[in-house]
Design a protein around this motif. Structure first.
Motif, PDB file in Angstrom:
ATOM      1  N   GLU A 128      -2.648 -15.686  25.720  1.00 49.14           N
ATOM      2  CA  GLU A 128      -3.195 -14.551  26.450  1.00 49.14           C
ATOM      3  C   GLU A 128      -2.093 -13.765  27.157  1.00 49.14           C
ATOM      4  O   GLU A 128      -1.148 -14.347  27.698  1.00 49.14           O
ATOM      5  CB  GLU A 128      -4.229 -15.036  27.476  1.00 49.14           C
ATOM      6  CG  GLU A 128      -5.445 -15.667  26.817  1.00 49.14           C
ATOM      7  CD  GLU A 128      -6.375 -16.348  27.799  1.00 49.14           C
ATOM      8  OE1 GLU A 128      -7.376 -16.933  27.345  1.00 49.14           O
ATOM      9  OE2 GLU A 128      -6.093 -16.304  29.029  1.00 49.14           O
ATOM     10  N   ILE A 130      -1.784 -10.791  30.061  1.00 52.75           N
ATOM     11  CA  ILE A 130      -2.475 -10.022  31.093  1.00 52.75           C
ATOM     12  C   ILE A 130      -1.827  -8.654  31.198  1.00 52.75           C
ATOM     13  O   ILE A 130      -0.602  -8.536  31.287  1.00 52.75           O
ATOM     14  CB  ILE A 130      -2.413 -10.741  32.446  1.00 52.75           C
ATOM     15  CG1 ILE A 130      -3.150 -12.088  32.360  1.00 52.75           C
ATOM     16  CG2 ILE A 130      -3.008  -9.875  33.553  1.00 52.75           C
ATOM     17  CD1 ILE A 130      -2.976 -12.955  33.599  1.00 52.75           C
ATOM     18  N   VAL A 151      -5.788  -9.661  28.038  1.00 44.66           N
ATOM     19  CA  VAL A 151      -6.674  -9.899  29.177  1.00 44.66           C
ATOM     20  C   VAL A 151      -6.510  -8.715  30.121  1.00 44.66           C
ATOM     21  O   VAL A 151      -5.419  -8.480  30.640  1.00 44.66           O
ATOM     22  CB  VAL A 151      -6.322 -11.220  29.905  1.00 44.66           C
ATOM     23  CG1 VAL A 151      -7.219 -11.417  31.117  1.00 44.66           C
ATOM     24  CG2 VAL A 151      -6.445 -12.394  28.952  1.00 44.66           C
ATOM     25  N   VAL A 153      -7.025  -6.462  33.432  1.00 46.29           N
ATOM     26  CA  VAL A 153      -7.275  -6.507  34.873  1.00 46.29           C
ATOM     27  C   VAL A 153      -7.142  -5.090  35.406  1.00 46.29           C
ATOM     28  O   VAL A 153      -6.060  -4.503  35.336  1.00 46.29           O
ATOM     29  CB  VAL A 153      -6.283  -7.436  35.593  1.00 46.29           C
ATOM     30  CG1 VAL A 153      -6.512  -7.392  37.095  1.00 46.29           C
ATOM     31  CG2 VAL A 153      -6.403  -8.856  35.074  1.00 46.29           C
ATOM     32  N   ALA A 197      -7.851 -13.976  36.021  1.00 45.79           N
ATOM     33  CA  ALA A 197      -7.324 -13.681  34.695  1.00 45.79           C
ATOM     34  C   ALA A 197      -6.423 -14.779  34.172  1.00 45.79           C
ATOM     35  O   ALA A 197      -6.210 -14.901  32.963  1.00 45.79           O
ATOM     36  CB  ALA A 197      -6.554 -12.363  34.733  1.00 45.79           C
ATOM     37  N   THR A 202      -2.753 -18.523  29.368  1.00 44.17           N
ATOM     38  CA  THR A 202      -1.956 -17.368  29.763  1.00 44.17           C
ATOM     39  C   THR A 202      -0.486 -17.602  29.443  1.00 44.17           C
ATOM     40  O   THR A 202       0.120 -18.557  29.920  1.00 44.17           O
ATOM     41  CB  THR A 202      -2.112 -17.069  31.256  1.00 44.17           C
ATOM     42  OG1 THR A 202      -3.492 -16.901  31.571  1.00 44.17           O
ATOM     43  CG2 THR A 202      -1.357 -15.800  31.629  1.00 44.17           C
ATOM     44  N   ILE A 205       2.440 -11.911  31.446  1.00 42.22           N
ATOM     45  CA  ILE A 205       1.820 -10.792  32.167  1.00 42.22           C
ATOM     46  C   ILE A 205       2.777  -9.610  32.102  1.00 42.22           C
ATOM     47  O   ILE A 205       3.999  -9.774  32.200  1.00 42.22           O
ATOM     48  CB  ILE A 205       1.487 -11.154  33.626  1.00 42.22           C
ATOM     49  CG1 ILE A 205       0.885  -9.947  34.357  1.00 42.22           C
ATOM     50  CG2 ILE A 205       2.710 -11.672  34.377  1.00 42.22           C
ATOM     51  CD1 ILE A 205       0.325 -10.275  35.719  1.00 42.22           C
TER      52      ILE A 205
END
Length: 447
Positions: A128, A130, A151, A153, A197, A202, A205
């Protein structure tokens, strides 16, 4: 059946499944609002390219490089030594460390290719990534092409009652209770808050500061909270800082890589195109620890092998001479003047907008533009958000093009973006002043 730009097509050989992810084959927003589709005299404040050239001394360096033998042949996949040394000399102080030109700096074919290579190097199927909405639209297909799961946000915009909010008023929800997002049966996990998230899946990011399209310059306290979660969940950070030379109003640009424990897990992205008004040169760079730069180098070597040689030399000359020419402070003043011309025009309109503290974009709230129900929109607009109609209507009736912001959202939160149009002020002052005068005609179309 596959589609190309929204039109079903039948291929004798099936397409790769990745081509149906990340809106890869949907008609992109840049094609919809292309100059060829708009009135010939329409002023383009949509796309983020300049209508002025790079500095003459940088162009002269490109010409000089073309006159050499080495400047016309392959560079090392790491990038030309001169450019890596120039990046080291110019940026080391801002990282609080002397960068190693051999294993902590990688030159790429534009910032976008560097980001893509990072996804290639680190994403496994189902990992994933973010990303904050609104996000730079290239992130999405780049992630899904590399088997990652985006993902989303959202950055929460300020109240519409605030006519002149700032980009700092777009906020992250850090307060909701923690829960782990696991096993949801969807291609893209949608979450209303930031902490929720993160999950064991994950991997990365993306932190874009200064932000495109909001213009937000992430505060130190915001980055510290992001960093704490990245360390807790053992997450990589891709810091997209291509607009780092465009930070206004005495805001502090903080590199997340400089926060405690973050150098080891962060790759920072830079861009000669943004720095020197040379977006077509496609010269970018990545800065990070050898453990991250090494795998990305392996990926970029197989994607493009190396970036163009003469323009790397020119970018190096730009960084070498920038301090003695006081280039970046003077450029910042020029961009701030351009920004203020556009915002003064928004003030005269009386419409809500976001005052950007970084980058060269500004968001105008177009939710109160009254669009006739029977307006002749092209087929490419049908089925898209209301902002697509508003931007088309403004371009046709007012003669100024912009970009609908819902394009930078996933499906769930696209309603947030539908309120806004993105205007680029990386244009000369004469064009911006003309655009501002044209935009005053919008007063005739407000509810």
């Amino acid at each position: 059946m596959a589609t190309i730009n929204g039109v079903p097509v039948k291929s004798p050989v099936p397409l790769s499944s990745r081509m149906q992810t990340g809106r890869a084959m949907a008609l992109d927003v840049w094609s919809v609002y292309n100059a060829a589709n708009l009135p010939a005299d329409c002023i383009n404040l949509g796309q983020g390219y300049m209508n002025f050239p790079p500095p003459q001394w940088v162009k002269d360096a490109a010409t000089e490089a073309l006159g050499t033998v080495a400047g016309n042949h392959y560079s090392h996949p790491k990038g030309r030594p001169r450019l890596r040394e120039a990046i080291r000399d110019y940026y080391s102080a801002s990282y609080g460390r002397t960068l190693n030109v051999d294993n902590e700096i990688l030159v790429t074919s534009g910032a976008n290719e560097g980001q893509y290579a990072m996804f290639t190097a680190f994403l496994d199927p189902g990992d994933e990534v973010i990303m904050f909405e609104p996000y730079f639209d290239q992130y999405l297909p780049s992630v899904t092409f590399n088997a990652g799961t985006p993902v989303f946000v959202p950055l929460h915009p300020p109240s519409s009652a605030n006519r002149r909010s700032t980009s700092d008023d777009w906020t992250i929800d850090f307060e909701e209770l923690r829960h782990v997002v696991i096993g949801l049966p969807m291609d893209c996990i949608l979450t209303p808050n930031f902490r929720a998230a993160f999950s064991p899946k994950t991997k990365m990011i993306i932190v874009n500061t200064p932000h495109n399209p909001v213009g937000k310059v992430f505060r130190r306290d915001e980055l510290e909270k992001i960093a704490a979660l990245a360390k807790e969940f053992n997450t990589l950070v891709m810091a997209d800082e291509v607009y780092d030379c465009l930070v206004y109003d005495k805001k502090e640009h903080v590199r997340i890589a400089t926060l405690p424990g973050m150098w080891e897990r962060t790759v920072t992205v830079g861009s000669a195109g943004k720095s020197f008004a040379a977006t077509g040169w496609r010269v970018g760079w990545l800065v990070g620890p050898p453990t991250l730069i090494g795998p990305v180098l392996a990926a970029t070597t197989r994607i493009v092998y190396c970036s163009n040689s003469p323009l790397q030399e020119a970018a190096a000359a730009g960084l070498e001479q920038a301090p003695s020419r006081n280039f970046f402070p003077l450029q910042l003043q020029a961009y701030q003047e351009r920004r203020d011309i556009l915002l003064e025009g928004f003030d005269r309109l009386g419409m809500n907008y976001t005052h950007p503290e970084g980058s060269y974009f500004a968001l105008l709230d177009i939710s109160n533009v009254d669009i006739p129900d029977d307006y002749p929109f092209p087929q490419t607009i049908h089925g898209r958000g209301r902002d697509f109609k508003a931007c088309w209507f403004i371009a046709m009736e007012v003669g100024v093009s912009s970009i609908p912001v819902s394009e930078f959202y996933g499906e769930k939160n696209s309603h947030i973006g539908e309120k806004f149009a993105r205007f680029a002020f990386c244009k000369d002052t004469a064009q911006l002043k003309e655009a501002v005068e044209r935009l005053q005609k919008l007063k005739n179309y407000l509810k």
